[in-house]
Scaffold this motif. Structure first.
Motif, short mmCIF file in Angstrom:
data_model
loop_
_atom_site.label_atom_id
_atom_site.label_comp_id
_atom_site.label_asym_id
_atom_site.label_seq_id
_atom_site.Cartn_x
_atom_site.Cartn_y
_atom_site.Cartn_z
N ASP A 47 -2.22 -7.37 -2.30
CA ASP A 47 -2.52 -8.67 -2.88
C ASP A 47 -3.84 -8.61 -3.66
O ASP A 47 -4.87 -8.18 -3.14
CB ASP A 47 -2.62 -9.72 -1.79
N GLU A 48 -3.79 -9.04 -4.89
CA GLU A 48 -4.97 -9.02 -5.75
C GLU A 48 -6.07 -9.95 -5.23
O GLU A 48 -7.26 -9.68 -5.43
CB GLU A 48 -4.57 -9.43 -7.16
N ASP A 49 -5.70 -11.01 -4.55
CA ASP A 49 -6.69 -11.96 -4.05
C ASP A 49 -7.49 -11.41 -2.87
O ASP A 49 -8.66 -11.74 -2.71
CB ASP A 49 -6.01 -13.26 -3.63
N THR A 50 -6.87 -10.59 -2.04
CA THR A 50 -7.55 -10.08 -0.86
C THR A 50 -8.06 -8.65 -1.02
O THR A 50 -8.88 -8.20 -0.22
CB THR A 50 -6.62 -10.12 0.37
N ASN A 51 -7.59 -7.93 -2.01
CA ASN A 51 -8.01 -6.55 -2.22
C ASN A 51 -8.39 -6.35 -3.68
O ASN A 51 -7.52 -6.16 -4.53
CB ASN A 51 -6.89 -5.58 -1.82
N PRO A 52 -9.69 -6.36 -3.98
CA PRO A 52 -10.10 -6.19 -5.38
C PRO A 52 -9.81 -4.79 -5.91
O PRO A 52 -9.85 -4.57 -7.11
CB PRO A 52 -11.61 -6.46 -5.34
N CYS A 53 -9.50 -3.86 -5.03
CA CYS A 53 -9.23 -2.48 -5.44
C CYS A 53 -7.74 -2.14 -5.34
O CYS A 53 -7.38 -0.98 -5.14
CB CYS A 53 -10.05 -1.53 -4.57
N HIS A 54 -6.90 -3.15 -5.48
CA HIS A 54 -5.47 -2.88 -5.32
C HIS A 54 -4.93 -1.94 -6.39
O HIS A 54 -4.05 -1.14 -6.13
CB HIS A 54 -4.67 -4.18 -5.26
N LEU A 55 -5.47 -1.99 -7.61
CA LEU A 55 -5.00 -1.07 -8.66
C LEU A 55 -5.37 0.37 -8.33
O LEU A 55 -4.58 1.29 -8.53
CB LEU A 55 -5.57 -1.47 -10.01
N GLU A 56 -6.58 0.56 -7.80
CA GLU A 56 -7.02 1.90 -7.41
C GLU A 56 -6.21 2.40 -6.22
O GLU A 56 -5.87 3.58 -6.14
CB GLU A 56 -8.52 1.89 -7.09
N ALA A 57 -5.89 1.50 -5.28
CA ALA A 57 -5.06 1.88 -4.13
C ALA A 57 -3.66 2.28 -4.59
O ALA A 57 -3.11 3.29 -4.13
CB ALA A 57 -4.98 0.72 -3.13
N GLU A 58 -3.10 1.51 -5.51
CA GLU A 58 -1.77 1.85 -6.03
C GLU A 58 -1.80 3.18 -6.76
O GLU A 58 -0.85 3.97 -6.65
CB GLU A 58 -1.28 0.75 -6.96
#
Length: 123
Positions: A47-58
């Motif tokens: 979730d973009e709202d709870t994880n600002p690094c979701h793109l890096e995690a993906e």
């Protein structure tokens, strides 16, 4: 008392079949439901709202998938993710010290805070 109400209130080994779970305080029919919603782990990581690094995690997950889970080949993606987390954890700590809520800026505000920072060069 009729036979229907008597059977509904009978207990087996100290617990009622129609009552609530004694520790969770949930109705019996709610105990077996699959838990879904905003508190699930998958939601928290994607979730973009709870994880600002979701793109890096993906990107890290995609690299692992593409390299047949060879972690050595995904070093850059892992470092980028770690630097991203360090950056945003620092932002959250600063906002907490200053009394600014929410501690994690909203998704709309993050781009202006980040302002073009390359996570590969964050120390």
């Amino acid at each position: 008392m009729d036979s229907t109400s008597a059977s509904a209130t009978t207990t087996t080994a100290g617990s009622s079949t129609t009552g609530t779970h004694r520790k969770l305080n949930l109705p019996a029919h709610e105990l077996n439901k699959k838990r879904t919603g905003p508190n699930t782990r998958a939601k928290r990581w994607t979730d973009e709202d709870t994880n600002p690094c979701h793109l890096e995690a993906e990107a890290s997950f995609q690299c692992l998938h593409d390299t047949n889970f060879n972690r050595e080949k995904c070093y850059i993606e892992f470092e980028t993710y770690k630097n991203c987390k360090k950056f945003w954890n620092g932002i959250m700590k600063d906002r907490q010290r200053q009394g600014i809520k929410p501690y994690l800026p909203l998704a709309e505000q993050r781009e202006s805070i980040r302002n073009g920072i390359d996570y590969n060069n964050v120390k």
